[in-house]
Design a protein around this motif. Structure first.
Motif, PDB file in Angstrom:
ATOM      1  N   PRO A   1      -8.472  -2.433  13.882  1.00 53.59           N
ATOM      2  CA  PRO A   1      -8.548  -3.588  14.218  1.00 53.59           C
ATOM      3  C   PRO A   1      -7.218  -4.015  14.274  1.00 53.59           C
ATOM      4  O   PRO A   1      -6.300  -3.785  13.313  1.00 53.59           O
ATOM      5  CB  PRO A   1      -9.445  -4.116  12.927  1.00 53.59           C
ATOM      6  CG  PRO A   1     -10.039  -3.000  12.342  1.00 53.59           C
ATOM      7  CD  PRO A   1      -9.195  -1.864  12.692  1.00 53.59           C
ATOM      8  N   GLY A   2      -6.988  -5.138  15.281  1.00 48.23           N
ATOM      9  CA  GLY A   2      -5.708  -5.440  15.532  1.00 48.23           C
ATOM     10  C   GLY A   2      -5.759  -6.848  15.711  1.00 48.23           C
ATOM     11  O   GLY A   2      -6.699  -7.340  16.335  1.00 48.23           O
ATOM     12  N   LYS A   3      -4.710  -7.864  15.911  1.00 52.88           N
ATOM     13  CA  LYS A   3      -4.388  -9.137  16.361  1.00 52.88           C
ATOM     14  C   LYS A   3      -3.169  -9.382  16.793  1.00 52.88           C
ATOM     15  O   LYS A   3      -1.924  -9.026  16.116  1.00 52.88           O
ATOM     16  CB  LYS A   3      -4.890  -9.850  15.146  1.00 52.88           C
ATOM     17  CG  LYS A   3      -4.948 -11.387  15.691  1.00 52.88           C
ATOM     18  CD  LYS A   3      -6.273 -11.606  16.700  1.00 52.88           C
ATOM     19  CE  LYS A   3      -6.155 -13.157  17.365  1.00 52.88           C
ATOM     20  NZ  LYS A   3      -5.147 -13.279  18.350  1.00 52.88           N
ATOM     21  N   SER A   4      -2.990  -9.909  18.210  1.00 58.08           N
ATOM     22  CA  SER A   4      -1.628 -10.400  18.341  1.00 58.08           C
ATOM     23  C   SER A   4      -1.681 -11.950  18.560  1.00 58.08           C
ATOM     24  O   SER A   4      -2.748 -12.436  18.299  1.00 58.08           O
ATOM     25  CB  SER A   4      -1.530  -9.829  20.123  1.00 58.08           C
ATOM     26  OG  SER A   4      -2.581 -10.251  20.768  1.00 58.08           O
ATOM     27  N   GLY A   5      -0.573 -12.253  18.659  1.00 55.59           N
ATOM     28  CA  GLY A   5      -0.415 -13.760  18.631  1.00 55.59           C
ATOM     29  C   GLY A   5       0.786 -14.210  19.628  1.00 55.59           C
ATOM     30  O   GLY A   5       1.820 -13.621  20.028  1.00 55.59           O
ATOM     31  N   ILE A   6       0.803 -15.499  20.095  1.00 55.68           N
ATOM     32  CA  ILE A   6       1.716 -16.049  20.816  1.00 55.68           C
ATOM     33  C   ILE A   6       2.932 -16.177  20.094  1.00 55.68           C
ATOM     34  O   ILE A   6       4.255 -16.419  20.667  1.00 55.68           O
ATOM     35  CB  ILE A   6       1.198 -17.440  21.443  1.00 55.68           C
ATOM     36  CG1 ILE A   6       2.080 -17.899  22.586  1.00 55.68           C
ATOM     37  CG2 ILE A   6       1.172 -18.503  20.358  1.00 55.68           C
ATOM     38  CD1 ILE A   6       1.354 -17.052  23.789  1.00 55.68           C
ATOM     39  N   GLY A   7       2.902 -16.301  19.071  1.00 55.89           N
ATOM     40  CA  GLY A   7       4.401 -16.321  18.133  1.00 55.89           C
ATOM     41  C   GLY A   7       5.196 -14.942  18.118  1.00 55.89           C
ATOM     42  O   GLY A   7       6.268 -15.102  17.429  1.00 55.89           O
TER      43      GLY A   7
ATOM     44  N   PRO B   1       3.090 -11.848  23.345  1.00 55.08           N
ATOM     45  CA  PRO B   1       2.302 -10.648  23.214  1.00 55.08           C
ATOM     46  C   PRO B   1       0.820 -11.050  23.544  1.00 55.08           C
ATOM     47  O   PRO B   1       0.070 -10.355  23.765  1.00 55.08           O
ATOM     48  CB  PRO B   1       2.143 -10.472  21.662  1.00 55.08           C
ATOM     49  CG  PRO B   1       3.327 -11.003  21.224  1.00 55.08           C
ATOM     50  CD  PRO B   1       3.962 -12.225  22.021  1.00 55.08           C
ATOM     51  N   ALA B   2       0.325 -12.488  23.517  1.00 56.35           N
ATOM     52  CA  ALA B   2      -0.883 -12.652  24.008  1.00 56.35           C
ATOM     53  C   ALA B   2      -1.115 -12.521  25.144  1.00 56.35           C
ATOM     54  O   ALA B   2      -2.553 -12.200  25.610  1.00 56.35           O
ATOM     55  CB  ALA B   2      -1.054 -14.271  23.872  1.00 56.35           C
TER      56      ALA B   2
END
Length: 236
Positions: A168-174, A197-198
């Motif tokens: 499970p992973g999550k990218s973010g605009i920050g 990264p978004a």
């Protein structure tokens, strides 16, 4: 709703193509809809609920970056449009302006790589913060959160991520990518590059930022060993 939309993180079409206009909470429309469900008698009370909850995840009090918040508020026209589109489908559950503002504020909290790693580790440990030992959320909530992260955490490139990383992973605009090995570990890389990264995929990542993060997590022996251990130990 845990399925990836197959479209960009801020797509209006993703809302319109769903029969019930629901998207997963990893993309902007689903996140704004989720934010509209936050309890509280006022916007101030709702904001306190959100910030306190995220602070418990990080194990410290998180502060709002006023400069980032002001900039995002002045330019978040698409998110305002998403909120109004959700309203037309009866898929937003508070005032659209308020929901968008609360979403913008929570996206403007100051966090560092360690904070995000601790947040990920809290999910990895079934909702218990590894530093404070405080239960932040119920274990069942972790199950659904990690499922959505696995299937949709990197938006339209979630399939590539799951194929390469298997976690499970999550990218973010920050500029962050979080990877979680359930019941074992979490890793977070803070990225600095020209592309948010978004919008990243393994094929279009800039050489000096996101690509190194993606490839480092992919090649991490520690995370791979722990992921294998989870698969072998968990009969489910």
């Amino acid at each position: 709703m845990a399925n990836a939309t197959g479209l960009a993180f801020n797509s209006l079409g993703a809302v319109e193509q769903m029969p019930d206009a629901r998207t997963n909470p990893m993309v902007n429309s689903g996140a704004i809809a989720t934010t509209s469900l936050v309890p509280g008698a006022s916007e101030t009370a709702k904001w306190k609920f959100i910030r306190d909850g995220l602070s418990k995840f990080a194990g410290r009090t998180l502060l709002l970056n006023e400069e980032v918040y002001a900039s995002a508020s002045a330019t978040n026209f698409r998110n305002r449009g998403l909120a109004r589109l959700l309203q037309s489908y009866n898929r937003i559950y508070s005032d659209p302006r308020e929901a968008t503002d609360l979403y913008t504020r929570q996206c403007s909290l100051n966090v560092c790589a360690k904070d995000l790693a601790v947040m990920g580790a809290t999910l990895a440990d079934g909702g218990v913060n590894p530093l404070t030992k405080q239960r932040v959320i119920d274990m069942s909530v972790c199950h659904y959160t990690l499922a959505a992260m696995a299937t949709a955490g990197l938006y339209e490139t979630s399939g590539d991520w799951l194929y390469d990383i298997g976690l499970p992973g999550k990218s973010g605009i920050g500029g962050g990518i979080v990877a979680v090995s359930p019941a074992r570990a979490a890793s977070e890389l803070l990225l600095r590059g020209s592309m948010p990264p978004a919008t990243a995929s393994r094929d279009n990542l800039p050489q000096n930022s996101c690509r190194r993060a993606w490839e480092w997590i992919c090649s991490s022996r520690t995370l791979k060993r722990k992921a294998v251990a989870v698969r072998r130990a968990d009969p489910e």
